[in-house]
Design an enzyme around this catalytic site. Structure first.
Site, PDB file in Angstrom:
ATOM      1  N   GLY A 172       0.802  -1.226   0.000  1.00  0.00           N
ATOM      2  CA  GLY A 172       0.000   0.000   0.000  1.00  0.00           C
ATOM      3  C   GLY A 172       0.834   1.275   0.000  1.00  0.00           C
ATOM      4  N   GLY A 194       2.614   2.340  -2.550  1.00  0.00           N
ATOM      5  CA  GLY A 194       2.784   2.837  -3.911  1.00  0.00           C
ATOM      6  C   GLY A 194       3.984   2.237  -4.614  1.00  0.00           C
ATOM      7  N   SER A 227       1.322  -5.322  -5.684  1.00  0.00           N
ATOM      8  CA  SER A 227       0.335  -6.159  -6.377  1.00  0.00           C
ATOM      9  C   SER A 227       0.803  -6.500  -7.791  1.00  0.00           C
ATOM     10  CB  SER A 227      -1.051  -5.505  -6.401  1.00  0.00           C
ATOM     11  OG  SER A 227      -0.953  -4.149  -6.681  1.00  0.00           O
ATOM     12  N   ASP A 261       3.112  -0.411 -14.069  1.00  0.00           N
ATOM     13  CA  ASP A 261       3.643  -1.160 -12.922  1.00  0.00           C
ATOM     14  C   ASP A 261       4.056  -2.576 -13.325  1.00  0.00           C
ATOM     15  OD1 ASP A 261       2.809   1.130 -11.689  1.00  0.00           O
ATOM     16  OD2 ASP A 261       1.052   0.228 -10.743  1.00  0.00           O
TER      17      ASP A 261
HETATM   18  C1  GLA Z   1      -0.884   3.415 -10.365  1.00  0.00           C
HETATM   19  C2  GLA Z   1      -1.304   2.598 -11.580  1.00  0.00           C
HETATM   20  C3  GLA Z   1      -0.382   2.891 -12.761  1.00  0.00           C
HETATM   21  C4  GLA Z   1      -0.294   4.396 -13.024  1.00  0.00           C
HETATM   22  C5  GLA Z   1       0.011   5.145 -11.726  1.00  0.00           C
HETATM   23  C6  GLA Z   1      -0.044   6.635 -11.915  1.00  0.00           C
HETATM   24  O1  GLA Z   1       0.380   3.033  -9.930  1.00  0.00           O
HETATM   25  O2  GLA Z   1      -1.254   1.223 -11.287  1.00  0.00           O
HETATM   26  O3  GLA Z   1      -0.847   2.208 -13.911  1.00  0.00           O
HETATM   27  O4  GLA Z   1      -1.452   4.868 -13.630  1.00  0.00           O
HETATM   28  O5  GLA Z   1      -0.901   4.791 -10.692  1.00  0.00           O
HETATM   29  O6  GLA Z   1       0.995   7.049 -12.733  1.00  0.00           O
END
Ligand code: GLA
Length: 396
Positions: free
Chosen positions: A123, A125, A129, A173
């Site tokens: 969580g 960032g 996941s 990601d």
């Molecule tokens: C999250 C989403 C990504 C991207 C970011 C913002 O991490 O999973 O795909 O959109 O937010 O840049």
């Protein structure tokens, strides 16, 4: 990291017989290029040295048996089915979602056992996941001999999140976790999915993540609202130029000439995305010129855009960036990822690292009464079989 690998492997082989694959699947940072991926724009992420380790083996019981070393409940099982529904166990959805998407593409797994755990803060960032989804896709493809490219695995992992978990994330990601390379950042063109690697390793500069400890899930409606606002802007411009399919196809001039037809908020969201795409390209040029000071300024500008125009920051993130702005040893700082909590990413001169941490901690505590978290991260290898890279993992 080796300790973690040993722990997962032991936990797995205590329970299951059969040949075991060990997969290491990393989290990611994003240097610049935020909320641009689902707008077909540019991003500049990298895999990091925090990861999920998965042990995988086949079974002949026609069962999928999943074990989490860190989360509750620690166990989930299902028979192998033709298609799957949500499991009711949050973490299991990420794994079964991948199995389901593999099947949709005609790749059927038999029974298998999986044990996993890791050191990516959840969580925060850092895409724990995506690391799990990518690791499962990669591991199952190896275990069952599926002929799937890294890009195909990336798309399957993303679809698992979109369709099964229900978060409409972009591709950044999963792409970064699977394609990362040591000491390289990835400039990914999310329209063509072409990418270039840029060297990112300096003796004097480190990547420091400062964690607000505020946790907001992306499934929250704000992320999807931003997506819709961008689509609204595109739809307006598309009426006069049908070749425009996404904000990536829009020029600044076009946006300005449609400003009057747009809601003011939609206009600001779109302008931010166009500016951020430009910043990624500029920042990459600066990397090649070793202009880290210039690169850092682009990071700050990215944050201001996310704070003022895209409005996905929060007070705690702003305070962490404000703290960084006052410290000479910090070259640049910005919120990272979806927003509304999680971490800031900071480029910090190595010889000021300890002082920087102390000053940010004091400032954050003064303003919020809370303690931030800190992680110094290295840019590491993307998802791989641990045995394949035994030497590499020794140093991580
Ligand atoms: C999250 C989403 C990504 C991207 C970011 C913002 O991490 O999973 O795909 O959109 O937010 O840049």
């Amino acid at each position: 990291m080796q300790e973690l690998q040993a722990k997962i492997l032991t936990k797995h082989s205590d329970r299951y017989a059969g040949e075991t694959l060990l997969v290491r699947s990393p989290g990611r940072v994003n240097l610049i290029g935020e909320h641009t991926d689902y707008n077909n724009g540019f991003v500049l992420p990298a895999a990091i040295d925090k990861a999920i380790i998965l042990a995988l083996s086949k079974n002949s019981d026609n069962l999928i048996r999943l074990n989490s070393a860190d989360m509750e409940p620690g166990y989930f099982e299902t028979p192998v089915l033709k298609s799957y529904k949500k499991t009711g166990v949050h973490w299991a959805d990420y794994i079964i979602g991948v199995v389901d998407e593999l099947q949709k593409d005609g790749f059927h797994t038999g029974g298998f056992d999986c044990t996993f755990g890791g050191d990516i803060p959840i969580g925060a960032g850092l895409s724990s996941s995506a690391a799990l989804e990518g690791g499962v896709a990669f591991g199952l493809a190896r275990l069952f001999d599926f002929d799937l490219s890294l890009l195909a695995l990336t798309k399957i992992a993303q679809r698992a999140e979109n369709n099964f978990v229900g978060v409409q994330c972009g591709i950044m990601d999963q792409f970064a976790s699977l394609h990362g390379e040591k000491d390289r950042v990835i400039k990914l063109d999310c329209r063509s999915l072409d990418y270039e690697l840029y060297p990112f390793q300096w003796d004097h500069t480190r990547v420091l993540l400062c964690d607000t400890k505020v946790r907001r899930t992306l499934a929250g409606s704000e992320y999807n609202i931003r997506r819709r606002q961008c689509e609204e802007g595109v739809a307006i411009i598309n009426k006069s130029d049908p070749s425009v399919r996404s904000l990536r196809d829009v020029t600044f001039h076009q946006l300005e000439s449609h400003k009057d037809k747009m809601d003011a908020v939609v206009y600001r969201r779109c302008r931010y995305v166009l500016e951020e795409n430009q910043r990624v390209t500029d920042a990459c040029t600066m990397l090649l010129e070793n202009d880290l000071a210039g690169f850092g300024q682009k990071m700050y500008q990215s944050h201001y855009g996310l704070r003022d125009d895209y409005e996905v920051s929060c007070r705690e993130l702003d305070i962490l960036v404000e703290a960084a702005e006052q410290i000479d040893g910090v070259l640049g700082a910005r919120m990272m990822g979806g927003g509304f909590g999680g971490c800031t990413i900071n480029l910090v001169l190595d010889n000021t690292l300890e002082d920087t941490i102390r000053q940010i901690q004091t400032y954050y505590h003064e303003k919020t009464g809370k303690e931030p978290g800190f992680h110094i991260v290295q840019i590491g290898q993307g998802t791989h079989l641990v045995t394949e890279l035994a030497d590499d993992t020794k140093s991580s």
